[in-house]
Motif scaffolding. Structure first.
Motif, PDB file in Angstrom:
ATOM      1  N   CYS A  60       7.938   3.469  -5.146  1.00 26.35           N
ATOM      2  CA  CYS A  60       8.582   4.652  -4.575  1.00 26.35           C
ATOM      3  C   CYS A  60       7.981   5.915  -5.165  1.00 26.35           C
ATOM      4  CB  CYS A  60      10.091   4.623  -4.824  1.00 26.35           C
ATOM      5  SG  CYS A  60      10.539   4.715  -6.562  1.00 26.35           S
ATOM      6  N   TYR A 119       5.557   0.440   1.428  1.00 27.50           N
ATOM      7  CA  TYR A 119       6.139   1.290   0.383  1.00 27.50           C
ATOM      8  C   TYR A 119       5.332   2.585   0.226  1.00 27.50           C
ATOM      9  CZ  TYR A 119       8.826  -2.825  -1.140  1.00 27.50           C
ATOM     10  OH  TYR A 119       9.665  -3.904  -1.217  1.00 27.50           O
ATOM     11  N   ALA A 123       6.536   6.466   0.804  1.00 26.37           N
ATOM     12  CA  ALA A 123       6.352   7.540  -0.177  1.00 26.37           C
ATOM     13  C   ALA A 123       5.560   8.697   0.439  1.00 26.37           C
ATOM     14  CB  ALA A 123       5.643   7.013  -1.424  1.00 26.37           C
TER      15      ALA A 123
END
Length: 197
Positions: A60, A119, A123
């Motif tokens: 993240c 992911y 982000a």
């Protein structure tokens, strides 16, 4: 500190060197590496059999603007990865700060763990962090025409544009936000016998 965590601490220090910062808090190990060592450190964490972090379970972005009541003076954006070694039964948090606050760019680790793909896209979408070398870096959760990055702390709470259906044009249109900011003061209404038995 338990024996397993102590061993992991020693192995990480041995293989990643003294330039990394290691912090143990709440029985969890956090390794902070410089941005230029992010990819090579991730590669070592996976490929060195003593460490054996074969799974990336989360990645993240983090925005440190106004962190610690505004006393934070470090870089604004960080990428945090959570790694798992099933073989050795341990977890590790890998963190790196992205060097440029205005145009945050960091190397992609999708070639090491392909689970980083979505992911990293998330982000990018929410924080605007660009992952160099990512094969398909595009928005994943916001609309294609979305302006800005909604998880940045300087993003306006009401947003910048709103979408609505226009019955005259018979299509969805975008327009500037029409919500007027207001301060809500909650009104508490209690009966006189509240809390009395």
């Amino acid at each position: 500190m338990n024996e397993n965590l102590n061993l992991l601490n020693q192995l990480v220090t041995k293989h990643l060197g003294t330039e990394v910062q290691i912090e143990i808090r709440l029985n969890e190990l956090t390794v902070t590496v410089p941005a230029e060592q992010y990819y090579s450190s991730a590669q070592k964490l996976k490929e060195i059999s003593d460490l054996g972090f074969e799974q990336l379970i989360d990645l993240c972005g983090v925005d440190y603007q106004d962190y610690a009541d505004g006393t934070w003076s470090g870089l604004r954006f960080a990428v945090v990865s959570h790694l798992l070694s099933v073989k050795n039964n341990w977890r590790l948090r890998l963190r790196t700060f992205v060097p440029n606050d205005d145009f945050p760019v960091i190397e992609s680790i999708t070639s090491i763990w392909n689970s980083a793909n979505w992911y990293e896209r998330e982000a990018f979408d929410f924080f605007g962090i660009i992952f160099e070398g990512h094969d398909d870096l595009r928005r994943i959760l916001t609309d294609y025409g979305f302006i800005g990055h909604p998880f940045r702390k300087d993003f306006p709470v009401s947003g910048q544009v709103e979408m609505r259906y226009d019955p005259e044009q018979k299509r969805v249109i975008y327009q500037p936000v029409t919500i007027e900011p207001r301060e809500l003061t909650p009104r508490v209404i209690r009966e006189e016998s509240y809390g009395v038995k």
